[in-house]
Structure formats: structure tokens, C-alpha cells
Design an enzyme around this catalytic site. Structure first.
Site, PDB file in Angstrom:
ATOM      1  N   LYS A   1     -39.208 -50.670  33.003  1.00  0.00           N
ATOM      2  CA  LYS A   1     -39.223 -52.135  33.047  1.00  0.00           C
ATOM      3  C   LYS A   1     -38.625 -52.625  34.362  1.00  0.00           C
ATOM      4  CE  LYS A   1     -38.567 -52.905  28.058  1.00  0.00           C
ATOM      5  NZ  LYS A   1     -39.796 -53.667  27.779  1.00  0.00           N
TER       6      LYS A   1
ATOM      7  N   ARG B   1     -43.418 -48.597  18.487  1.00  0.00           N
ATOM      8  CA  ARG B   1     -44.464 -48.213  17.526  1.00  0.00           C
ATOM      9  C   ARG B   1     -44.494 -46.698  17.331  1.00  0.00           C
ATOM     10  NH1 ARG B   1     -48.926 -51.059  21.197  1.00  0.00           N
ATOM     11  NH2 ARG B   1     -47.030 -52.238  21.698  1.00  0.00           N
TER      12      ARG B   1
END
Ligand code: BES
Ligand code: MN
Ligand code: ZN
Length: 489
Positions: free
Chosen positions: A269, A343
Site C-alpha cells: 500500500k 478474503r
């Protein structure tokens, strides 16, 4: 620690450093306040008749009180909201926050006709507003400190007021656990720390606690969860708490994403704002907080709480784009973006949930930035495989003051996460990012009714929300508990 709360019947003389009076728009002065107002020279009545105060949502008016008796008065508006309990909760939160800022230490809360549900809401609100995290700060010198709000009395006369208060306290404890864990930085709140907290909650309430580490997860074939954990030396933890007070009924399973920090991994990020990713374990914190509240309420239900805890780090051993891993249900996953890690963790936890033969599984995760774009910080994204469960979850959120909004899991979107080399890929790119994340999870949530909550926008705030300071909101504790309470016998 939640503040000390009590209830007593309204009327009679009152001694308090701060009297909070919650009023709706157009509501006149409560009869039981008239004599107090007379003692203050009619200041409250004048504020209302001059319309200095109109009872709007988040409206606050601070009046000076007497030399003894009622020392200060705070009028707080309830607004026009359709649910009185929700409005009361909000007003109480705001009042407690103001009291904390003033340094009064103690307050008395008045609103007309408070039944058990309303007393509960006020108790939760007062506690939410008084909550503050000071564990990683040096306190200012004594003479510069303001006294924090330590106690509050709610004026309510009904026979069931005490019941409402106790329920409110049960919620407050759960919210406090969730918010504290969320607020703690990633170097202190590690997967092991979450596991220890889970064990403490279990020990306190006679629940069974199971904690898996890397070796146990390898034995289970959890290649999806483990690929996220392979970049960190910290031991990943799958935490399972079993609360059994519902006979042989099939349990409700609550699942939380517990990323103690999310750097993005190899798909790293940007530095700007990365510190907020300590909040990537808010779903897991919500599960632990909800288990505490459910146990304190003593609900006659079976509930299993599962937390998938790890840290997403780039390193020489980290998973990388293009890698293919195999989840515990045998499905192959192509890693497109290592930042779509939540996920991957949840996939194996959702498969693990099957062994409890659940009547329903609800997972909560700070899963996608796309959800913040779609629904902002106001509503949790709700998606699921079972229409009735989706409805129940949204209704529970409404009761808890934690609104949710459904997004569609249409077949059409599935093409976005189709892989050429594996059964599925872990990122569908930017379009419908919240939906494709949920559709990915659905591949692993097999054999039970399932709902997914994307709490990326609602679990914490980067700015002061007025009622809640910047930081964790306690979402989804209320939604979880209300759902479970709604199904309890
Ligand atoms: N934890 C983030 C999602 C997130 C973003 C939560 C902002 C709160 C605020 C999640 O792991 C993530 O990085 N998701 C990616 C998915 C993408 C790579 C498909 C995202 O949302 O950008
Ligand atoms: Mn991520
Ligand atoms: Zn994440």
C-alpha cells in the site's frame, strides 16, 4: 472499563454535578423537571420558550446551574429520528462525551418515559460517549487533568429499568473490548494477543476456546489463510470460542477478519495513511466483543465465534502475485493482488465453520476500500446467500443503531474473478470491488445460510464523528448481538 451506572425513579430533590435532559423537537419541559427549573430561576424553561434550544439531532445547550443541587444542565436534542431508542442512544453518547470534556465526573440523565429498551439504549450511549483509550499515552500532570466521566444515574421508574440497565452494561462491555483491541497498535495487538484475549473471555464465561497455529492450519490444508501469514514471523491464529446455552440447537457462527496490520504485502500500500490499517482487525475484535456481550446477557443460544488473525507483510517469504494456493475445501486460488488478503484468510475460516453445522454464519470484515466509496461511513455493506438471513441482519443492525445496506451478489459479477490458471482469482480489480470480494467468499461459505458484512467504512473513522472520536466505533458488536438476541429463545 465501562462507567458505573445506576437507575433511580425520577422526582424528589436532585444533587448532581450535571443534569442531562434529552428532549425531542417540540417537546415541552417535563413535569418532573419543573421544580428543579424553578430552583434554577427558570433558565431551562426560558431556553425552551425563546427557542434557544429546539431538540434537534445533536443539538446541545449547556446552562449553568445552582450553587448546590443541580450544578449544571445540559439539554441534548433527540431529533426527529423514527426510533426513539436509537435517538436516545445518540443523545446519551453526545452528553457523556461533553461531560468527559467538562471534567464533571458524574451525571444524571433524564428523558421522558424510559422503558427497559430505552434505558438500555441510554446506558449503551453513556458508555460509548465516555469511552477513551489512554493506554499508550502519558497522562498530563494532575492539576491539568480533567476528571473523566466515572458514573451516571439514569432517571427511570419502571419495574424493568434495572433489567434494561444490565443489558446496556453487557453491550457496553462488549463494545469496550472491541474498541480497545481495535485501537491498540499492531505491535501490541498481535494475533497472539487476540488469542489470549479470546481465551480470557472464554475462561470468564465457561466457553470452550480452541486456538490453531501454523502447524494445525497446515494439517487442515488451509493454504489460503497460510499464504497470507507466510510473510510474517508472527504465529497466525485461528481463534474459536464456543458459547453453548442453547441445548442441541445448531449454532450461529460469527466470523471476523483479524488482520492485526495490513501493509498490502508484496502489492504494498502507499505510505500515506497506512497507519489506519491497524484497524484491519475490527471484524475480529467485533466477534470477541460480541461473545462477551452474549455471555453477559446469558442468552439461551449456541454461538461460535471465529477469528482469523494474522499480519500481512512483504518479505522474502511472502506470497506474490501469480502464485496459486489451495484452500481447505480443495479450491485453487490465483493470487492477483496480495493486498486482497482478507478474503484469503476468511476463505479457510468459512470452510472451518462448516464443522459446527451452523444454522447461520455471519462474517464481518474491513474487506474493501470500495465499500467506503459506495456507502461511506454510514452503512455497513451487507451481502449474502440467504434472503431471510440478510433481512434479519439488516433489521438487527437497525435495532442496534448500526445500519446496513444490501448489495447484490448477481451471477453476472462472477466473471470478474474467473481465473485462467486456477478455480478463482483473489481480485477482480476495481469495478464492483465490494461485490466481487463477497462473491469470492461465497465460494467457501458452502452448506449453510451465510451473510457477509463489509465494515471497512463503519468500523472506524479517520475523523471525529461528533458522537464518536476518530478511531473505532465498536461496529459490528451491536449488529452481531442483536441478531443473536433476536434468535434466542
Ligand atoms: N483492508 C483492506 C480494505 C480497506 C481499505 C479497509 C481501506 C478499510 C479502508 C483490504 O485488505 C484491501 O486492501 N482491499 C483491497 C482489495 C483490492 C486489492 C482488490 C482494496 O480495497 O483496495
Ligand atoms: Mn489488504
Ligand atoms: Zn485488509
Amino acid at each position: 472499563m465501562p462507567i458505573s451506572l445506576s437507575v433511580r425513579a425520577p422526582g424528589g430533590s436532585l444533587e448532581t454535578p450535571l443534569l442531562v435532559i434529552a428532549l425531542a423537537p417540540g417537546e415541552s419541559m417535563p413535569a418532573s423537571i419543573a421544580s428543579i427549573d424553578a430552583g434554577l430561576g427558570g433558565a431551562i424553561g426560558r431556553s425552551l420558550s425563546r427557542r434557544d434550544f429546539r431538540g434537534g439531532r445533536d443539538e446541545v445547550l449547556h446552562l449553568s446551574g445552582g450553587e448546590k443541587g443541580v450544578l449544571r444542565v445540559l439539554l441534548v436534542g433527540l431529533g426527529k429520528g423514527d426510533d426513539r431508542a436509537t435517538s436516545l442512544r445518540r443523545a446519551a453518547t453526545l452528553a457523556a462525551r461533553r461531560a468527559n470534556g467538562m471534567g464533571v465526573g458524574s451525571l444524571t440523565f433524564h428523558a421522558e418515559s424510559l422503558g427497559a429498551r430505552e434505558v438500555e439504549a441510554v446506558a449503551v450511549g453513556l458508555d460509548m460517549g465516555a469511552w477513551i483509550f489512554l493506554e499508550t499515552k502519558t497522562l498530563p500532570p494532575e492539576d491539568e487533568r480533567r476528571e473523566p466521566l466515572r458514573e451516571a444515574t439514569i432517571l427511570a421508574g419502571g419495574a424493568d429499568a434495572k433489567q434494561g440497565l444490565d443489558a446496556g452494561l453487557a453491550f457496553a462491555e462488549g463494545y469496550a473490548i472491541a474498541r480497545r483491541l481495535s485501537m491498540m497498535p499492531g505491535n501490541l495487538c498481535t494475533p497472539d494477543y487476540l488469542a489470549d484475549t479470546g481465551r480470557e473471555i472464554a475462561a470468564r464465561h465457561g466457553m470452550k476456546a480452541t486456538v490453531l497455529g501454523r502447524a494445525e492450519m497446515e494439517a487442515e490444508g488451509m493454504g489460503s489463510f497460510l499464504c497470507v501469514a507466510q510473510g510474517t514471523p508472527q504465529e497466525p491464529r485461528l481463534i474459536a470460542l464456543e458459547y453453548r446455552k442453547g441445548g442441541d440447537a445448531a449454532p450461529i457462527v460469527l466470523v471476523g477478519k483479524g488482520l492485526c496490520f495490513d501493509t498490502g504485502g508484496i502489492s504494498i500500500k502507499p505510505a500515506q495513511g497506512m497507519e489506519w490499517m491497524k484497524f484491519d482487525m475490527c471484524g475480529g475484535a467485533g466477534v470477541l466483543g460480541a461473545m462477551e456481550t452474549i455471555a453477559r446477557l446469558g442468552l439461551n443460544v449456541n454461538v461460535v465465534g471465529l477469528v482469523g488473525a494474522t499480519t500481512n507483510m512483504p518479505s522474502g517469504t511472502a506470497v506474490k502475485p501469480g502464485d496459486v494456493v489451495r484452500a481447505s475445501n480443495g479450491k485453487y486460488i490465483e493470487i492477483i493482488n496480495t493486498d486482497a488478503e482478507g478474503r484469503l484468510v476468511l476463505a479457510d475460516v468459512l470452510v472451518y465453520a462448516q464443522r459446527f453445522k451452523p444454522s447461520a454464519v455471519i462474517d464481518a470484515a474491513t474487506l474493501t476500500g470500495a465499500c467506503v466509496i459506495a456507502l461511506g461511513h454510514t452503512a455497513t455493506g451487507v451481502m449474502g446467500s440467504d434472503e431471510a438471513l440478510v433481512r434479519d441482519v439488516i433489521a438487527a443492525g437497525k435495532r442496534a443503531g448500526e445500519p446496513g445496506w444490501e448489495l447484490p451478489l448477481w451471477e453476472d459479477y462472477k466473471s470478474l474473478i474467473k481465473s485462467e490458471v486456477a478455480d478463482i482469482k483473489n481480485s477482480g480489480g476495481r469495478p464492483a470491488g465490494t461485490i466481487t470480494a463477497a462473491l469470492f467468499l461465497q465460494e467457501f461459505a458452502e452448506g449453510y445460510p451465510w451473510v457477509h458484512l463489509d465494515i471497512a467504512g463503519t468500523a472506524y473513522s479517520e475523523s471525529d464523528l461528533g458522537t464518536i472520536p476518530a478511531g473505532p466505533t465498536g461496529v459490528p458488536v451491536g449488529m452481531f448481538v442483536e441478531l443473536v438476541r433476536g434468535r434466542a429463545s
